[in-house]
Write an enzyme that holds these catalytic residues in place. Structure first.
Site, PDB file in Angstrom:
ATOM      1  N   GLU A  75       0.864  -1.346   0.144  1.00  0.00           N
ATOM      2  CA  GLU A  75      -0.170  -0.163   0.225  1.00  0.00           C
ATOM      3  C   GLU A  75       0.469   1.272   0.119  1.00  0.00           C
ATOM      4  OE1 GLU A  75      -2.539   1.212  -0.270  1.00  0.00           O
ATOM      5  OE2 GLU A  75      -4.808  -0.662   0.003  1.00  0.00           O
TER       6      GLU A  75
ATOM      7  N   ARG B  94      -7.953   1.485  12.353  1.00  0.00           N
ATOM      8  CA  ARG B  94      -6.645   2.145  12.294  1.00  0.00           C
ATOM      9  C   ARG B  94      -6.359   2.471  11.196  1.00  0.00           C
ATOM     10  NH1 ARG B  94      -5.019   0.065   7.603  1.00  0.00           N
ATOM     11  NH2 ARG B  94      -5.886  -2.103   6.850  1.00  0.00           N
TER      12      ARG B  94
ATOM     13  N   GLU C 222     -11.326  -5.050   9.448  1.00  0.00           N
ATOM     14  CA  GLU C 222     -11.941  -5.856   8.664  1.00  0.00           C
ATOM     15  C   GLU C 222     -11.551  -6.782   9.168  1.00  0.00           C
ATOM     16  OE1 GLU C 222      -8.964  -5.108   5.374  1.00  0.00           O
ATOM     17  OE2 GLU C 222      -9.924  -6.716   4.189  1.00  0.00           O
TER      18      GLU C 222
ATOM     19  N   ASN D 195      -9.541   6.186   2.412  1.00  0.00           N
ATOM     20  CA  ASN D 195      -8.565   5.555   0.926  1.00  0.00           C
ATOM     21  C   ASN D 195      -7.826   6.506   0.331  1.00  0.00           C
ATOM     22  OD1 ASN D 195      -7.602   3.082   1.016  1.00  0.00           O
ATOM     23  ND2 ASN D 195      -9.298   1.825   0.845  1.00  0.00           N
TER      24      ASN D 195
ATOM     25  N   ASP E 221     -10.043   2.138  -3.622  1.00  0.00           N
ATOM     26  CA  ASP E 221      -8.953   2.166  -3.697  1.00  0.00           C
ATOM     27  C   ASP E 221      -7.573   3.426  -3.471  1.00  0.00           C
ATOM     28  OD1 ASP E 221      -6.760   1.469  -0.984  1.00  0.00           O
ATOM     29  OD2 ASP E 221      -7.325  -0.807  -1.605  1.00  0.00           O
TER      30      ASP E 221
HETATM   31  C1  BGC Z   1      -7.093  -1.157   3.359  1.00  0.00           C
HETATM   32  C2  BGC Z   1      -7.116  -2.978   3.543  1.00  0.00           C
HETATM   33  C3  BGC Z   1      -9.225  -3.074   2.236  1.00  0.00           C
HETATM   34  C4  BGC Z   1      -8.742  -2.617   1.320  1.00  0.00           C
HETATM   35  C5  BGC Z   1      -9.915  -2.623   0.568  1.00  0.00           C
HETATM   36  C6  BGC Z   1      -7.068  -1.446   1.792  1.00  0.00           C
HETATM   37  O1  BGC Z   1      -6.884   0.046   1.481  1.00  0.00           O
HETATM   38  O2  BGC Z   1      -5.955  -1.008   3.654  1.00  0.00           O
HETATM   39  O3  BGC Z   1      -7.098  -3.525   4.448  1.00  0.00           O
HETATM   40  O4  BGC Z   1      -9.178  -4.505   2.167  1.00  0.00           O
HETATM   41  O5  BGC Z   1      -8.288  -1.404   0.994  1.00  0.00           O
HETATM   42  O6  BGC Z   1      -9.985  -2.072  -0.850  1.00  0.00           O
HETATM   43 CA    CA Z   2      -5.725   2.072  -0.021  1.00  0.00          CA
END
Ligand code: BGC
Ligand code: CA
Length: 304
Positions: free
Chosen positions: A16, A107, A127, A159, A211
Site C-alpha cells: 500500500e 486503524r 476488517e 482511502n 482504493d
Molecule cells: C485496506 C484494506 C482493504 C482494502 C479494500 C485497503 O486500503 O488497507 O485493508 O481490504 O483497502 O479496498
Molecule cells: Ca488503500
C-alpha cells in the site's frame, strides 16, 4: 510506445501507500499487516524493508529531513527515522498524536500530503475476516500548523487522495461508498467544502472496490481497483473511464507516478485470502511504463 507491466518486488500481504521520493530516487511503500515499511531503488533493483511496532497504513517522507518519514501506525501518527537498510532499527523522532481513541477497533489507512505539505489521512473499522468491514467507525484527519484535526466523519474505509490545484479540487475515496468524492479545496487554508461525487464504479458495471488513486498532469485520475485486477484512468469532469490497465493481481491497492520523469506508474497490490488464496504475482509491486502521461512530484510532509 506500448504499455508494459513489470513486477518489481516479491509478493506482500497488503502492499500500500506508494510514494516516489525525488531526493533518493526511490519508491517508498508499506505492507500494512506485515507492519513493514519498504524502499525500492529502480536504478539497482534493490528492495529493502524494516518492521515497525504495529500495522502501518502509509509512509510519506518529511520535507527537509534526512531519512525521516511520517507514518500511520495503528491509530498514531509518528515521525520515524529509517536509514533504508534491510531490517535496520528505526527510531521514533516525534509522536504527532493518536486518533479515534473512542473507537479502538480502527486503524489508520491511506495518507498523503497536499500540495502545501499538510498531511491528510483517515481511518477504517475492523476488517475481520479480510474483505468484511465494520462500517462508519472511521474518520478523516488533517495535520498542519494548526495541529491534528478531524475533517469529516463517519468514514468506513478511508482511502485514495488526490489534489488538482488548478481546479481547486480535492478527490477523496471512502471505499465502501464505491465512489470518488470531489471537494472544493482551499489551498490557502486546507479546508474542504461542497462534497459531490464524480465517479460511481457500480454504475459503470466495473467489478471491485475503489482504493488508492493519483492524478496526472492532464487532470485525469488513476484509480486502483481492489478485486478488480486493474487500474482505471478516469476523467473527473465527465466520470468517464478513459482507459483500463490490466494488472496481474486481483487486489490492486494503490498507484503513484514516479521515476526520473514522473512517467512510470507504480502499482501496489495485496494477496489477502478473500474467498481464496492469491497466488504470486499477487501482492507484488508493479511498474507500468508506456502510458504516455506524467504525474506530479509526490509532496513531502511539512512537519509543523
Ligand atoms: C485496506 C484494506 C482493504 C482494502 C479494500 C485497503 O486500503 O488497507 O485493508 O481490504 O483497502 O479496498
Ligand atoms: Ca488503500
Amino acid at each position: 510506445m506500448s504499455i508494459k507491466v513489470e513486477k518489481i518486488t516479491d509478493p506482500l500481504v497488503l502492499g500500500e501507500g506508494p510514494h516516489w521520493d525525488e531526493k533518493q530516487q526511490a519508491l517508498f511503500f508499506v505492507s500494512i499487516h506485515e507492519c513493514t515499511i519498504h524502499r525500492y531503488l529502480p536504478a539497482t533493483g534493490e528492495h529493502t524493508k524494516t518492521k515497525l511496532d504495529g500495522r502501518v497504513g502509509f509512509i510519506v517522507p518529511v520535507e527537509g529531513a534526512i531519512n525521516q518519514f511520517v507514518v500511520g501506525v495503528e491509530r498514531r501518527f509518528l515521525v520515524v527515522e529509517w536509514d533504508g537498510q534491510e531490517g535496520s532499527q528505526t527510531r521514533i523522532v516525534k509522536d504527532l498524536g493518536e486518533v479515534d481513541q473512542d473507537v479502538p477497533s480502527t486503524r489508520i489507512n491511506d495518507g498523503k500530503a497536499d500540495p502545501r505539505g499538510r498531511l491528510f489521512a483517515g481511518t477504517m473499522g475492523a476488517e475481520d475476516p479480510p474483505g468484511s468491514f465494520q462500517m462508519d467507525k472511521g474518520s478523516f484527519y488533517r495535520i498542519d500548523s494548526r495541529g491534528l484535526v478531524k475533517v469529516c466523519s463517519p468514514i468506513s474505509l478511508s482511502n485514495g487522495l488526490a489534489w488538482d490545484v488548478q481546479k481547486g479540487a480535492m478527490y477523496y475515496i471512502d471505499s465502501l461508498e464505491y465512489k470518488i468524492r470531489r471537494y472544493d479545496y482551499n489551498i490557502e487554508t486546507g479546508e474542504i467544502s461542497n462534497k459531490t461525487y464524480i465517479f460511481d464504479i457500480k454504475e459503470k458495471g466495473q467489478e471491485g472496490i475503489p482504493d488508492g488513486m493519483t492524478i496526472d498532469t492532464d487532470g485525469n485520475i488513476w484509480l486502483a481497483v481492489f478485486q478488480g485486477s486493474c487500474v482505471l484512468k478516469i476523467d473527473p469532469n465527465t466520470g468517464k473511464i478513459l482507459q483500463k490497465v490490466p494488472i496481474p493481481a486481483q487486489q490492486v491497492t494503490s498507484v503513484t507516478f514516479g521515476g526520473p520523469n514522473y512517467d512510470i506508474l507504480f502499482v501496489t497490490t495485496a494477496s489477502m485470502n478473500i474467498g481464496g488464496v492469491q497466488e504470486p504475482p499477487c501482492g507484488s509491486t508493479f511498474m507500468v511504463t508506456g502510458l504516455g502521461v506524467k504525474g506530479y512530484p509526490n509532496v513531502n510532509f511539512k512537519l509543523p
